[in-house]
Design a protein around this motif. Structure first.
Motif, PDB file in Angstrom:
ATOM      1  N   ARG A 166      -2.711 -26.937  -2.320  1.00 58.52           N
ATOM      2  CA  ARG A 166      -1.775 -27.548  -3.672  1.00 58.52           C
ATOM      3  C   ARG A 166      -1.620 -26.680  -4.496  1.00 58.52           C
ATOM      4  O   ARG A 166      -0.061 -26.195  -5.328  1.00 58.52           O
TER       5      ARG A 166
ATOM      6  N   THR B 235       1.833 -35.304  -3.938  1.00 64.56           N
ATOM      7  CA  THR B 235       1.902 -34.661  -3.361  1.00 64.56           C
ATOM      8  C   THR B 235       2.833 -34.985  -1.607  1.00 64.56           C
ATOM      9  O   THR B 235       2.346 -36.588  -1.670  1.00 64.56           O
TER      10      THR B 235
ATOM     11  N   VAL C  17       3.790 -29.355  -5.200  1.00 62.26           N
ATOM     12  CA  VAL C  17       3.801 -30.592  -5.817  1.00 62.26           C
ATOM     13  C   VAL C  17       4.502 -30.924  -6.269  1.00 62.26           C
ATOM     14  O   VAL C  17       5.525 -30.780  -7.484  1.00 62.26           O
TER      15      VAL C  17
ATOM     16  N   SER D 102       3.815 -24.138  -5.042  1.00 58.58           N
ATOM     17  CA  SER D 102       2.796 -25.199  -4.941  1.00 58.58           C
ATOM     18  C   SER D 102       4.461 -26.347  -4.702  1.00 58.58           C
ATOM     19  O   SER D 102       4.923 -26.502  -5.162  1.00 58.58           O
TER      20      SER D 102
END
Length: 341
Positions: free
Chosen positions: A131, A234, A286, A284
């Protein structure tokens, strides 16, 4: 006549019991709202070139918690209906997508980091592998819930990753490690997972909403609106393998040592999200996350990433979050509502 009265009484009791269960299950503990159109990570992230993924499919609109017998039912609602696993063949053995993703979804993971005390120095600020986010010191988590399409496989992967991490640190400190010490380390990792990580298996998908149950035994009771919640979305991979760094830096690989997560890289791809920064190894992947008032999503996911603060539902005075309008940095504050009794 007596028999009739007994039957009527039993029917009345059953009806009351059903009504009581329904009332308990419908008692909202808290509700967090997130703006529409901000499923672009730091503003540059683009979906993979896949028909089952596209703008809106991982755009989290709300995250809610309801009291239920024995625990808490969480609900996450997205901007588009959640794709249902089809019975298409995935490998030479004839395994289908529906076989692999048995819980009714397969495109995303939902991480929920729970800060139960709000104290700095209590809990962890790192996030699950892959992450590449760090929580704010005052939002350190004691528990994390990972809703993922393959929870049993994810648990095995996390055990391997955390064992590898702990073993490497022990070797760094003392050099050689005996077999008995390595076995003791494995036991510690297993206990850590059992205590702090939960993989829901009571899952229901309906249109754009996924609901999942977390028992009181894990959270130490039902979810509280005074706790902090850091929620992130995600893309999910169904493979158990641990991704390795990309060769020669051609592709950014934040999913290196990642836990069931699709990475991000420059350009466009069927396998990864696009919009990756050249030369980055820890960007990241995300897609969307919740942030409190005064914090923008791009500040947490951008180049100069700031620590990620959790949202406390009971915080007063937070306005309704406006639509993001698909523009980076606009309307990135969720709006917790007053808990309903």
């Amino acid at each position: 006549m007596v028999l009739l009265r007994r039957l009527s009484l039993l029917l009345l009791l059953a009806t009351c019991a059903s009504a009581c269960r329904g009332t308990r299950g419908d008692t909202r503990l808290f509700s967090l709202e997130d703006p529409r159109g901000d499923d672009h990570g730091d503003g540059e992230l683009r979906y993979p070139l896949r028909q089952d993924m596209g703008p809106g499919s991982m755009d989290l609109l709300s995250f809610r918690a309801y009291a239920e017998s024995g625990g808490t039912r969480f609900e996450a609602t997205f901007a588009r209906p959640i794709p249902v696993p089809a019975r298409r063949t995935m490998d030479a053995a004839g395994t289908t997508l529906a076989d692999m993703a048995r819980f009714g979804f397969y495109t995303f993971n939902l991480d929920v980091y729970v800060d139960e005390d709000g104290q700095e120095g209590s809990g962890r600020t790192d996030t699950l592998p892959g992450r590449h986010l760090t929580l704010a010191p005052g939002s350190a988590w004691e528990k994390v819930i990972l809703l993922t399409p393959r929870p049993y496989e994810a648990r095995d992967v996390l055990r391997a990753l955390w064992r590898q991490e702990a073993l490497a640190e022990l070797q760094r400190q003392q050099g050689e490690v005996s077999e008995s010490t390595a076995r003791a380390l494995e036991t510690q990792v297993e206990q850590r997972i059992e205590r702090s990580v939960f993989f829901p298996t009571r899952v229901r998908v309906s249109g754009p909403t996924v609901s999942f149950f977390v028992p009181e035994s894990f959270l130490g009771g039902q979810a509280r609106p005074t706790w902090g919640y850091a929620v992130a979305v995600t893309g999910a991979t169904l493979e158990r393998r641990v991704e390795l760094p990309a060769i020669l830096g051609v592709v950014t690989a934040p999913a290196q040592r990642g836990l069931m997560v699709i990475g991000i890289g420059p350009g466009t791809s069927h396998e990864r999200f696009g919009g990756g920064r050249l030369g980055s190894t820890n960007q990241s992947p995300v897609v969307d996350l919740l942030v409190p008032e005064g914090v923008q999503q791009r500040e947490v996911l951008g180049l100069q990433a700031r620590p990620w603060p959790a949202v406390v539902p009971a915080s007063p005075g937070l306005p309704q979050a406006p639509d993001a309008g698909g523009t980076a940095g606009q309307g990135d504050a969720p709006a917790p509502s007053v808990p309903q009794q």
